[in-house]
Write a protein that holds these residues in place. Structure first.
Motif, PDB file in Angstrom:
ATOM      1  N   THR A   2      54.735  34.237  48.590  1.00  0.00           N
ATOM      2  CA  THR A   2      53.787  33.607  47.702  1.00  0.00           C
ATOM      3  C   THR A   2      52.371  34.116  47.976  1.00  0.00           C
ATOM      4  O   THR A   2      51.922  34.136  49.107  1.00  0.00           O
ATOM      5  CB  THR A   2      53.810  32.085  47.875  1.00  0.00           C
ATOM      6  N   GLU A   3      51.692  34.542  46.915  1.00  0.00           N
ATOM      7  CA  GLU A   3      50.311  34.984  47.041  1.00  0.00           C
ATOM      8  C   GLU A   3      49.400  33.764  47.198  1.00  0.00           C
ATOM      9  O   GLU A   3      49.776  32.625  46.921  1.00  0.00           O
ATOM     10  CB  GLU A   3      49.914  35.786  45.798  1.00  0.00           C
ATOM     11  N   SER A   4      48.163  34.024  47.646  1.00  0.00           N
ATOM     12  CA  SER A   4      47.212  32.930  47.839  1.00  0.00           C
ATOM     13  C   SER A   4      46.814  32.313  46.501  1.00  0.00           C
ATOM     14  O   SER A   4      46.713  32.994  45.484  1.00  0.00           O
ATOM     15  CB  SER A   4      45.973  33.453  48.564  1.00  0.00           C
ATOM     16  N   ALA A  82      34.693  29.232  38.664  1.00  0.00           N
ATOM     17  CA  ALA A  82      35.630  28.986  39.758  1.00  0.00           C
ATOM     18  C   ALA A  82      36.246  30.293  40.249  1.00  0.00           C
ATOM     19  O   ALA A  82      36.354  30.531  41.462  1.00  0.00           O
ATOM     20  CB  ALA A  82      36.724  28.024  39.304  1.00  0.00           C
ATOM     21  N   MET A  83      36.648  31.145  39.329  1.00  0.00           N
ATOM     22  CA  MET A  83      37.232  32.432  39.705  1.00  0.00           C
ATOM     23  C   MET A  83      36.257  33.265  40.517  1.00  0.00           C
ATOM     24  O   MET A  83      36.644  33.940  41.477  1.00  0.00           O
ATOM     25  CB  MET A  83      37.676  33.195  38.453  1.00  0.00           C
ATOM     26  N   GLU A  84      34.975  33.216  40.142  1.00  0.00           N
ATOM     27  CA  GLU A  84      33.959  33.987  40.861  1.00  0.00           C
ATOM     28  C   GLU A  84      33.778  33.503  42.298  1.00  0.00           C
ATOM     29  O   GLU A  84      33.312  34.263  43.149  1.00  0.00           O
ATOM     30  CB  GLU A  84      32.621  33.911  40.127  1.00  0.00           C
ATOM     31  N   SER A  85      34.153  32.256  42.553  1.00  0.00           N
ATOM     32  CA  SER A  85      33.906  31.670  43.875  1.00  0.00           C
ATOM     33  C   SER A  85      35.043  31.884  44.861  1.00  0.00           C
ATOM     34  O   SER A  85      34.958  31.448  46.010  1.00  0.00           O
ATOM     35  CB  SER A  85      33.656  30.160  43.732  1.00  0.00           C
ATOM     36  N   THR A  86      36.120  32.558  44.437  1.00  0.00           N
ATOM     37  CA  THR A  86      37.279  32.696  45.309  1.00  0.00           C
ATOM     38  C   THR A  86      37.799  34.128  45.327  1.00  0.00           C
ATOM     39  O   THR A  86      37.582  34.894  44.381  1.00  0.00           O
ATOM     40  CB  THR A  86      38.413  31.747  44.859  1.00  0.00           C
ATOM     41  N   SER A  88      41.136  34.498  46.069  1.00  0.00           N
ATOM     42  CA  SER A  88      42.581  34.301  45.966  1.00  0.00           C
ATOM     43  C   SER A  88      43.180  35.086  44.805  1.00  0.00           C
ATOM     44  O   SER A  88      42.511  35.360  43.803  1.00  0.00           O
ATOM     45  CB  SER A  88      42.903  32.816  45.776  1.00  0.00           C
ATOM     46  N   THR A  89      44.453  35.410  44.937  1.00  0.00           N
ATOM     47  CA  THR A  89      45.169  36.120  43.879  1.00  0.00           C
ATOM     48  C   THR A  89      45.331  35.255  42.645  1.00  0.00           C
ATOM     49  O   THR A  89      45.145  35.708  41.517  1.00  0.00           O
ATOM     50  CB  THR A  89      46.560  36.543  44.387  1.00  0.00           C
ATOM     51  N   PHE A  90      45.705  34.001  42.863  1.00  0.00           N
ATOM     52  CA  PHE A  90      45.922  33.055  41.778  1.00  0.00           C
ATOM     53  C   PHE A  90      44.877  31.940  41.856  1.00  0.00           C
ATOM     54  O   PHE A  90      44.420  31.573  42.941  1.00  0.00           O
ATOM     55  CB  PHE A  90      47.317  32.432  41.854  1.00  0.00           C
ATOM     56  N   VAL A  91      44.552  31.376  40.692  1.00  0.00           N
ATOM     57  CA  VAL A  91      43.607  30.265  40.635  1.00  0.00           C
ATOM     58  C   VAL A  91      44.216  29.176  39.760  1.00  0.00           C
ATOM     59  O   VAL A  91      44.520  29.413  38.582  1.00  0.00           O
ATOM     60  CB  VAL A  91      42.242  30.699  40.070  1.00  0.00           C
ATOM     61  N   ALA A  92      44.419  27.994  40.353  1.00  0.00           N
ATOM     62  CA  ALA A  92      45.029  26.864  39.651  1.00  0.00           C
ATOM     63  C   ALA A  92      43.966  25.862  39.232  1.00  0.00           C
ATOM     64  O   ALA A  92      43.001  25.618  39.966  1.00  0.00           O
ATOM     65  CB  ALA A  92      46.056  26.186  40.554  1.00  0.00           C
ATOM     66  N   PHE A  93      44.174  25.266  38.059  1.00  0.00           N
ATOM     67  CA  PHE A  93      43.235  24.287  37.530  1.00  0.00           C
ATOM     68  C   PHE A  93      43.955  23.025  37.089  1.00  0.00           C
ATOM     69  O   PHE A  93      45.095  23.069  36.629  1.00  0.00           O
ATOM     70  CB  PHE A  93      42.475  24.858  36.322  1.00  0.00           C
ATOM     71  N   SER A 143      46.870  24.756  34.400  1.00  0.00           N
ATOM     72  CA  SER A 143      47.230  26.170  34.311  1.00  0.00           C
ATOM     73  C   SER A 143      46.999  26.891  35.630  1.00  0.00           C
ATOM     74  O   SER A 143      46.268  26.419  36.499  1.00  0.00           O
ATOM     75  CB  SER A 143      46.380  26.842  33.216  1.00  0.00           C
ATOM     76  N   ILE A 144      47.638  28.053  35.753  1.00  0.00           N
ATOM     77  CA  ILE A 144      47.402  28.958  36.887  1.00  0.00           C
ATOM     78  C   ILE A 144      47.149  30.349  36.327  1.00  0.00           C
ATOM     79  O   ILE A 144      47.889  30.831  35.462  1.00  0.00           O
ATOM     80  CB  ILE A 144      48.590  28.983  37.863  1.00  0.00           C
ATOM     81  N   TRP A 145      46.128  30.997  36.842  1.00  0.00           N
ATOM     82  CA  TRP A 145      45.653  32.276  36.315  1.00  0.00           C
ATOM     83  C   TRP A 145      45.741  33.361  37.379  1.00  0.00           C
ATOM     84  O   TRP A 145      45.455  33.121  38.545  1.00  0.00           O
ATOM     85  CB  TRP A 145      44.201  32.145  35.857  1.00  0.00           C
TER      86      TRP A 145
END
Length: 199
Positions: A2-4, A82-86, A88-93, A143-145
Motif C-alpha cells: 500500500t502506498e502512502s 491539501a495536495m500541495e501540503s503533502t 503522499s502518493t494518495f490523498v483521501a478526502f 474520494s481518494i486521488w
C-alpha cells in the motif's frame, strides 16, 4: 504494498442549513469531525488534518488545520491546497458531515484505486450509474486521488476559472464504488442526526 495516503477533512463550509458549526456538532458524545477523523485514521493509519477550518475549530478538535493559498474558493481549491501540503502518493478526502462513512468504506475506495488505472475513486450511492463523472451520481468529496496525475490537471482547471470539482475532472480517469445511501449521507440539519438516533 500500500502506498502512502494522507487524509483531509473538508471543514470550510458555513453550515448555514445546520445552524451551527458542523465540525463541533455531537454524534453521540463525540464531535462529528472527530468521528470522521477516527474513521480515516482507522482506514489509513495516519492522523487526519482539517482543511479550511478556523483556528478555534482546529483547537477544539485537537486536529491540525491546513490553510492554503486558495482558501475560501470552494472544495476544488481546498483539494488542491491539501495536495500541495503533502508528499503522499494518495490523498483521501471526507466532508466534516459524513460520520457514517466507515473505515471499511474508505478501505474499499483505496482498494479500487490501487487495483485500477484510475486517477481518482469516488463514492456513490447509485449502483446503476453509467456515467462515473455525473455530479448527480458521485460524492466527489468522499474520494481518494492519485496526486501525481490529478494535481496538475486540477490546478490547470482551477487557474482557468473552473470552480466545481466535477467540472475539473474531465481529463482524469474516474472510478466509483457504490455504497448504501446511509453511508454516504451528508448531515445537513440537526434532524438528520435525530433521524439516525445519534443525539
Amino acid at each position: 504494498m500500500t502506498e502512502s495516503c494522507s487524509c483531509f477533512i473538508l471543514a470550510g463550509g458555513k453550515s448555514t442549513r445546520f445552524g451551527t458549526n458542523k465540525s463541533l456538532a455531537l454524534v453521540g458524545d463525540q464531535y462529528m469531525a472527530l468521528v470522521v477523523a477516527k474513521n480515516l485514521q482507522s482506514a489509513f493509519g495516519n492522523a487526519a488534518r482539517l482543511i479550511g477550518a478556523d483556528e478555534n475549530t482546529s483547537s477544539e478538535l485537537g486536529l491540525e488545520s491546513v490553510v492554503g493559498t486558495r482558501e475560501g474558493n470552494g472544495p476544488l481549491a481546498a483539494i488542491i491546497d491539501a495536495m500541495e501540503s503533502t508528499t503522499s502518493t494518495f490523498v483521501a478526502f471526507a466532508p466534516n458531515d459524513t460520520p457514517f462513512f466507515t473505515a471499511h468504506n474508505y478501505a474499499a475506495l483505496l482498494a479500487k484505486l490501487e487495483n485500477s488505472k484510475a486517477d481518482v475513486v469516488v463514492a456513490t450511492d447509485a449502483t446503476d450509474a453509467t456515467d462515473a463523472t455525473d455530479a448527480s451520481q458521485a460524492h466527489w468529496l468522499l474520494s481518494i486521488w492519485r496526486k501525481s496525475s490529478c494535481m496538475p490537471i486540477l490546478t490547470k482547471e482551477f487557474e482557468r476559472g473552473v470552480r466545481s470539482v466535477h467540472g475539473a475532472v474531465t481529463e482524469l480517469q474516474v472510478a466509483t464504488v457504490a455504497f448504501d445511501a446511509a453511508a454516504v449521507r451528508n448531515i445537513n440539519t440537526v434532524s438528520d442526526l435525530l433521524d439516525r438516533g445519534t443525539i
